[in-house]
Design an enzyme around this catalytic site. Structure first.
Site, PDB file in Angstrom:
ATOM      1  N   ARG A 100      -0.267  14.385  13.247  1.00 31.02           N
ATOM      2  CA  ARG A 100       0.488  13.841  12.083  1.00 31.02           C
ATOM      3  C   ARG A 100       0.460  15.042  10.704  1.00 31.02           C
ATOM      4  O   ARG A 100      -0.313  15.758  10.127  1.00 31.02           O
ATOM      5  CB  ARG A 100      -0.140  12.937  11.213  1.00 31.02           C
ATOM      6  CG  ARG A 100      -0.025  11.933  11.727  1.00 31.02           C
ATOM      7  CD  ARG A 100      -0.694  10.225  10.893  1.00 31.02           C
ATOM      8  NE  ARG A 100      -0.289   9.514  10.184  1.00 31.02           N
ATOM      9  CZ  ARG A 100      -0.728   8.793   9.609  1.00 31.02           C
ATOM     10  NH1 ARG A 100      -1.377   8.293   9.530  1.00 31.02           N
ATOM     11  NH2 ARG A 100       0.532   8.237   8.861  1.00 31.02           N
ATOM     12  N   CYS A 135      -5.054   7.242   9.546  1.00 30.71           N
ATOM     13  CA  CYS A 135      -5.476   6.712  10.561  1.00 30.71           C
ATOM     14  C   CYS A 135      -5.196   8.098  11.877  1.00 30.71           C
ATOM     15  O   CYS A 135      -4.053   9.169  11.674  1.00 30.71           O
ATOM     16  CB  CYS A 135      -4.293   6.035  11.865  1.00 30.71           C
ATOM     17  SG  CYS A 135      -4.712   4.457  10.699  1.00 30.71           S
ATOM     18  N   LYS A 184       0.893  -1.225  -0.168  1.00 34.06           N
ATOM     19  CA  LYS A 184      -0.066  -0.136   0.328  1.00 34.06           C
ATOM     20  C   LYS A 184       0.747   1.215  -0.176  1.00 34.06           C
ATOM     21  O   LYS A 184       0.732   1.953  -0.903  1.00 34.06           O
ATOM     22  CB  LYS A 184      -0.110  -0.087   1.035  1.00 34.06           C
ATOM     23  CG  LYS A 184      -1.434   1.247   1.308  1.00 34.06           C
ATOM     24  CD  LYS A 184      -2.118   1.147   2.667  1.00 34.06           C
ATOM     25  CE  LYS A 184      -1.551   1.778   4.115  1.00 34.06           C
ATOM     26  NZ  LYS A 184      -1.811   3.084   4.017  1.00 34.06           N
ATOM     27  N   ASN A 185       1.966   1.290   0.843  1.00 33.08           N
ATOM     28  CA  ASN A 185       2.525   2.685   0.858  1.00 33.08           C
ATOM     29  C   ASN A 185       3.508   3.134   0.074  1.00 33.08           C
ATOM     30  O   ASN A 185       3.645   3.961  -0.302  1.00 33.08           O
ATOM     31  CB  ASN A 185       3.231   2.218   2.497  1.00 33.08           C
ATOM     32  CG  ASN A 185       2.270   3.143   3.641  1.00 33.08           C
ATOM     33  OD1 ASN A 185       1.352   2.869   3.788  1.00 33.08           O
ATOM     34  ND2 ASN A 185       2.904   2.648   4.708  1.00 33.08           N
ATOM     35  N   ASP A 199       5.213   0.567  11.929  1.00 38.82           N
ATOM     36  CA  ASP A 199       3.497  -0.154  11.480  1.00 38.82           C
ATOM     37  C   ASP A 199       3.359  -1.332  12.337  1.00 38.82           C
ATOM     38  O   ASP A 199       2.729  -2.231  12.205  1.00 38.82           O
ATOM     39  CB  ASP A 199       3.482  -0.084  10.211  1.00 38.82           C
ATOM     40  CG  ASP A 199       3.011   1.118   9.114  1.00 38.82           C
ATOM     41  OD1 ASP A 199       2.788   1.972  10.630  1.00 38.82           O
ATOM     42  OD2 ASP A 199       3.434   1.323   7.659  1.00 38.82           O
ATOM     43  N   ILE A 215       1.958  18.577   8.840  1.00 38.61           N
ATOM     44  CA  ILE A 215       2.767  17.936   6.823  1.00 38.61           C
ATOM     45  C   ILE A 215       3.467  19.325   7.073  1.00 38.61           C
ATOM     46  O   ILE A 215       3.804  19.902   6.062  1.00 38.61           O
ATOM     47  CB  ILE A 215       1.152  18.230   5.610  1.00 38.61           C
ATOM     48  CG1 ILE A 215       0.367  19.195   6.194  1.00 38.61           C
ATOM     49  CG2 ILE A 215       0.482  16.992   6.175  1.00 38.61           C
ATOM     50  CD1 ILE A 215      -0.551  19.518   5.216  1.00 38.61           C
ATOM     51  N   ARG A 265      -9.018  -1.247   4.512  1.00 37.32           N
ATOM     52  CA  ARG A 265      -7.409   0.339   3.809  1.00 37.32           C
ATOM     53  C   ARG A 265      -6.418  -0.456   3.355  1.00 37.32           C
ATOM     54  O   ARG A 265      -5.717   0.305   2.819  1.00 37.32           O
ATOM     55  CB  ARG A 265      -7.459   0.807   4.741  1.00 37.32           C
ATOM     56  CG  ARG A 265      -8.912   1.927   5.179  1.00 37.32           C
ATOM     57  CD  ARG A 265      -8.883   3.516   5.606  1.00 37.32           C
ATOM     58  NE  ARG A 265      -7.144   3.765   5.617  1.00 37.32           N
ATOM     59  CZ  ARG A 265      -6.177   3.928   6.279  1.00 37.32           C
ATOM     60  NH1 ARG A 265      -6.404   4.052   7.744  1.00 37.32           N
ATOM     61  NH2 ARG A 265      -5.383   4.655   6.193  1.00 37.32           N
TER      62      ARG A 265
HETATM   63  C1  UD1 Z   1       4.685   6.819   6.363  1.00 39.59           C
HETATM   64  C2  UD1 Z   1       3.372   6.128   6.441  1.00 39.59           C
HETATM   65  C3  UD1 Z   1       2.894   4.840   7.244  1.00 39.59           C
HETATM   66  C4  UD1 Z   1       4.105   4.970   9.083  1.00 39.59           C
HETATM   67  C5  UD1 Z   1       5.031   6.574   8.355  1.00 39.59           C
HETATM   68  C6  UD1 Z   1       6.494   5.452   9.517  1.00 39.59           C
HETATM   69  C7  UD1 Z   1       2.373   6.176   3.919  1.00 39.59           C
HETATM   70  C8  UD1 Z   1       1.210   6.204   3.119  1.00 39.59           C
HETATM   71  N1  UD1 Z   1       1.924   6.117   5.347  1.00 39.59           N
HETATM   72  O1  UD1 Z   1       3.327   7.868   7.274  1.00 39.59           O
HETATM   73  O2  UD1 Z   1       2.242   3.278   7.300  1.00 39.59           O
HETATM   74  O3  UD1 Z   1       3.862   4.608  10.086  1.00 39.59           O
HETATM   75  O4  UD1 Z   1       5.275   6.942   7.266  1.00 39.59           O
HETATM   76  O5  UD1 Z   1       6.979   4.802   8.459  1.00 39.59           O
HETATM   77  O6  UD1 Z   1       3.319   5.793   3.666  1.00 39.59           O
HETATM   78  N2  UD1 Z   1       5.789  15.070  10.886  1.00 39.59           N
HETATM   79  C9  UD1 Z   1       5.799  16.056  11.161  1.00 39.59           C
HETATM   80  N3  UD1 Z   1       5.872  17.436   9.808  1.00 39.59           N
HETATM   81  C10 UD1 Z   1       5.868  16.110   8.394  1.00 39.59           C
HETATM   82  C11 UD1 Z   1       5.377  15.250   8.212  1.00 39.59           C
HETATM   83  C12 UD1 Z   1       5.483  13.998   9.397  1.00 39.59           C
HETATM   84  O7  UD1 Z   1       5.873  16.658  12.007  1.00 39.59           O
HETATM   85  O8  UD1 Z   1       5.235  17.690   8.251  1.00 39.59           O
HETATM   86  C13 UD1 Z   1       6.299  13.675  11.552  1.00 39.59           C
HETATM   87  C14 UD1 Z   1       4.576  13.426  12.148  1.00 39.59           C
HETATM   88  O9  UD1 Z   1       4.298  13.504  12.701  1.00 39.59           O
HETATM   89  C15 UD1 Z   1       5.432  11.719  12.461  1.00 39.59           C
HETATM   90  C16 UD1 Z   1       6.958  11.436  11.975  1.00 39.59           C
HETATM   91  O10 UD1 Z   1       7.045  12.340  11.302  1.00 39.59           O
HETATM   92  O11 UD1 Z   1       5.799  11.851  13.882  1.00 39.59           O
HETATM   93  C17 UD1 Z   1       6.840  10.275  10.490  1.00 39.59           C
HETATM   94  O12 UD1 Z   1       5.992  10.824   9.922  1.00 39.59           O
HETATM   95  P1  UD1 Z   1       6.061  10.157   8.360  1.00 39.59           P
HETATM   96  O13 UD1 Z   1       7.307   9.871   7.674  1.00 39.59           O
HETATM   97  O14 UD1 Z   1       5.500  11.824   7.551  1.00 39.59           O
HETATM   98  O15 UD1 Z   1       5.058   9.039   7.755  1.00 39.59           O
HETATM   99  P2  UD1 Z   1       3.808   8.928   6.454  1.00 39.59           P
HETATM  100  O16 UD1 Z   1       4.524   9.486   5.802  1.00 39.59           O
HETATM  101  O17 UD1 Z   1       2.446  10.119   7.192  1.00 39.59           O
END
Ligand code: UD1
Length: 414
Positions: free
Chosen positions: A120, A115, A22-23, A301, A122, A394
């Site tokens: 989370r 989730c 998925k990812n 995960d 951006i 999902r």
């Molecule tokens: C992706 C995966 C998810 C996995 C995660 C960590 C997908 C679709 N999902 O999620 O399954 O659990 O990687 O391996 O690929 N953060 C910030 N600011 C940002 C972005 C992230 O503070 O702009 C923080 C997040 O809150 C979290 C950490 O960084 O604490 C890691 O998040 P991130 O690696 O971005 O995870 P996702 O890409 O959302």
């Protein structure tokens, strides 16, 4: 509402083939927005997150054609969608930002869903787009980005997977060279870089902490197969470690699952690798210490499924969740089944070795849902896992069928 009924039974036996990840699939769908050409994915996993992502890119102007397991995506013309509703379903919706901005000079998004395992934000995605030259404004719940993009050096405060992918995609069409420092090293980032490279992008260093992208004038169509799902494979490994048995997993890449496989072996489950797969044998016997980390550390995960394994092994296990601040939502549900777990902030202490009892439990998020199915396999009596939000579908292709195919008693009853 999806409801699963699980009973413990014979040890897991047989073979399973792991689906594409998925990812890895979701960013590839977003990448299709970068070209007018056709991006062909020979096997796309049949997941509700994939459908949601396809609806989103379709709303941006992409044509999405599914023929059996294959999918062809093309986006001759783009227009910003009214994404308010479409972006609530999956976190990966944020990944349309980079491609839209790069190709159209404009993107409009809302805060993505997915989730609720933490805040989370951006901010790192936006910081990257801003460094590439985008002007960012917020209006009536939408974040609007506009501007012609140029190369930049971007340091990520955290090695965010999504931010690395988004910036990498935006930079493929930016004017000049972009360098992402402290980039995420996850295999799904490497997979996306391979897809983009097949589309004509110039990317170096994906899979290391420094990714360099030289912008090109345009990308073209390509064929790309996303990598096998290391989390689905890992979940099945945990099923064996929790419930016992011996299974052969085909289509996996054990080299992308090292942290989990080491921890399972340390806990007493046998793992042997062969080209294109692995065999997992025997229940875990000993308690464990787990610290979730970015790749190549132990994946966040896998934390929930691994905690079910820890519930079955006598002794005290300690889990530290360092990636997401709200990722112990499975603990109250496991406690309902008789698990002995204390949580303090980001640490969970598990007193394992007590038999779980079947109960009615509710799935709070995707990986917790899978963990609850595994818990049901080890519990006395019947466990009903209610999944009102459809989290399990999902991210897992008919997980109940995969587990049943290995001899487990798991039924979807609604
Ligand atoms: C992706 C995966 C998810 C996995 C995660 C960590 C997908 C679709 N999902 O999620 O399954 O659990 O990687 O391996 O690929 N953060 C910030 N600011 C940002 C972005 C992230 O503070 O702009 C923080 C997040 O809150 C979290 C950490 O960084 O604490 C890691 O998040 P991130 O690696 O971005 O995870 P996702 O890409 O959302």
């Amino acid at each position: 509402m999806a409801i699963f009924q699980v009973e413990s039974g014979a040890p897991l036996m047989g073979e399973a083939t792991v689906h594409p990840a998925k990812n890895a699939a979701l960013p590839v769908i977003a990448a299709s927005l970068l070209t007018a050409g056709e991006l062909v994915v020979p096997e796309m996993p049949d997941l509700t997150d994939v459908r949601a992502m396809c609806d989103l890119v379709a709303a941006c102007g992409a044509n999405v054609r599914r023929e059996g397991a294959a999918m062809a995506l093309s986006a001759p013309q783009l227009s910003p969608p009214d994404t308010a509703g479409l972006m609530r379903f999956t976190r990966a919706s944020a990944l349309i930002m980079g491609p839209m901005l790069a190709r159209l000079g404009y993107a409009r998004i809302t805060m993505p869903g997915g989730c609720a395992i933490g805040q989370r934000p951006i901010d790192l995605h936006l910081k990257g787009m801003s460094a590439l030259g985008a002007q960012i404004t917020t209006r009536q719940g939408f974040i609007e980005l506009s501007g012609a993009l140029h190369g930049a050096v971007i340091y990520l405060d955290l090695p965010s997977v999504g931010a690395t992918e988004n910036i990498m995609m935006a930079a493929t069409l930016a004017d000049g060279v972009t360098r992402i420092e402290n980039a995420a090293k996850e295999p799904e980032v490497v997979d996306l870089a391979q897809c983009l490279t097949a589309m004509g992008a110039q990317i170096q260093g994906a899979g290391t902490g420094t990714v360099t992208i030289r912008g090109v004038y345009a990308l073209h169509g390509a064929t790309h197969q996303p990598i096998p799902d290391r989390i689905e494979a890992g979940t099945l490994c945990c099923a064996v470690a929790a419930a016992g048995g011996s299974i052969l997993l085909r289509g996996t890449r054990p080299e992308q699952m090292r942290a989990l496989l080491f921890k399972l072996q340390e806990a007493g489950t046998s793992v042997s690798e062969f080209p294109g797969g692995l065999r997992v044998r025997g229940k875990a016997k000993w308690p464990m210490e787990i610290r979730t980390l970015s790749y190549p550390g132990f994946p966040t995960d896998m934390q929930a499924p691994m905690m079910v394994v820890a519930c079955t092994t006598p002794g005290t296990s300690v889990f530290l969740e360092t990636i997401f601040e709200n990722r112990f939502m499975h603990v109250p549900e496991l406690t309902r089944m008789g698990a002995c777990i204390r949580v303090e902030d980001r640490v969970a202490v598990i007193e394992g070795g007590y038999r779980l009892q079947g109960a009615e439990v509710r799935c709070p998020d995707l990986r917790s849902g899978a963990a609850l199915l595994l818990a049901g396999l080890t519990a006395d009596g019947v466990t009903r896992v209610e999944d009102p939000a459809g989290h399990i579908d999902r991210g897992y292709v008919r997980l109940e069928e995969t587990l049943s195919g290995l001899g487990a008693s798991v039924k979807r009853i609604e």
